[in-house]
Design an enzyme around this catalytic site. Structure first.
Site, PDB file in Angstrom:
ATOM      1  N   CYS A  41      45.970  32.661 105.656  1.00 35.08           N
ATOM      2  CA  CYS A  41      44.777  33.407 105.252  1.00 35.08           C
ATOM      3  C   CYS A  41      45.233  34.763 104.747  1.00 35.08           C
ATOM      4  CB  CYS A  41      43.858  33.567 106.460  1.00 35.08           C
ATOM      5  SG  CYS A  41      42.399  34.562 106.109  1.00 35.08           S
TER       6      CYS A  41
ATOM      7  N   HIS B  81      38.022  26.417 104.619  1.00 38.19           N
ATOM      8  CA  HIS B  81      38.533  27.709 105.075  1.00 38.19           C
ATOM      9  C   HIS B  81      37.579  28.837 104.665  1.00 38.19           C
ATOM     10  CE1 HIS B  81      41.894  30.606 105.924  1.00 38.19           C
ATOM     11  NE2 HIS B  81      41.146  31.333 105.104  1.00 38.19           N
ATOM     12  N   GLU B  82      37.146  28.805 103.394  1.00 40.63           N
ATOM     13  CA  GLU B  82      36.264  29.881 102.899  1.00 40.63           C
ATOM     14  C   GLU B  82      34.870  29.784 103.518  1.00 40.63           C
ATOM     15  OE1 GLU B  82      37.901  32.139 101.636  1.00 40.63           O
ATOM     16  OE2 GLU B  82      39.646  30.997 100.971  1.00 40.63           O
TER      17      GLU B  82
ATOM     18  N   HIS C  42      34.883  31.575 106.635  1.00 43.39           N
ATOM     19  CA  HIS C  42      34.758  33.033 106.464  1.00 43.39           C
ATOM     20  C   HIS C  42      33.293  33.455 106.364  1.00 43.39           C
ATOM     21  CE1 HIS C  42      38.723  34.733 106.257  1.00 43.39           C
ATOM     22  NE2 HIS C  42      39.146  33.862 105.363  1.00 43.39           N
TER      23      HIS C  42
END
Ligand code: ZN
Length: 186
Positions: free
Chosen positions: A93, A135-136, A139
């Site tokens: 990341c 992954h995003e 976030h």
């Protein structure tokens, strides 16, 4: 907003822990923010960047998993519609420099989002791009790779996490440990 003030945000910045809010207006200002996000992502040699990593708690992320100009993707108010299969790979990341850990993610994903023209679209991906989306999306919900690590990897990464906390944290300095050994780079 001065776009040059948008900078990569590092763990443990508290903004990374907030749930991002939906975007209501798609305009030139948003397009400018997206351009700045791509700049930040390319500078840091990343494959994806969520708006919160540029300091904005907005439901928006960008990816480029091919490194080619036509590999640029923009996802506004994204939702993952479907996930299938599992695959474990090392994942990093940009907000955690030099930290990698094997994480299990779905191998296939279908996503729905809005593009910069305001049109909704759906897209399917496997492997690297599917992993980037997951992954995003994390976030946008305030979830970070250290939350997804196995207990063993979390222990193995303890020193690197502590190093980041000391380097980028704003909490009280813990005297003595600042001069301790710097985490080894991988
Ligand atoms: Zn990240």
């Amino acid at each position: 907003m001065n776009l040059s003030q948008l900078r990569l945000v590092y763990y443990p910045d508290p903004r990374l822990r907030k749930r991002s809010s939906p975007i209501e207006t798609i305009d030139q200002r948003l397009a400018d923010v997206v351009s700045r996000m791509f700049e930040i992502m390319y500078e840091a040699k990343g494959l994806g960047l969520a708006a919160v990593q540029a300091g904005l708690n907005w439901r928006l992320f960008v990816t480029n998993t091919t490194g080619q100009p036509d590999g640029q993707r923009v996802y506004i108010n994204p939702e993952i519609l479907q996930m299938e299969g599992t695959v474990e790979r090392d994942e990093g990341c940009l907000s955690f420099p030099d930290l990698y850990a094997p994480l299990t993610r779905a191998q296939y994903c279908k996503i729905r989002a809005i593009d910069l023209t305001g049109s909704a679209f759906e897209e399917e991906a496997t492997d690297l791009l599917a992993r980037a989306w997951q992954h995003e999306m994390d976030h946008l919900n305030g979830v970070l790779i250290c939350d997804r690590m196995s207990p063993a990897h979390k222990i193995a990464s303890r020193r690197q996490l502590k190093h980041l906390e000391e380097k980028y944290g704003t909490g009280p300095a813990t005297s003595g440990s600042r001069r301790g050994p710097v985490a080894r780079k991988r």
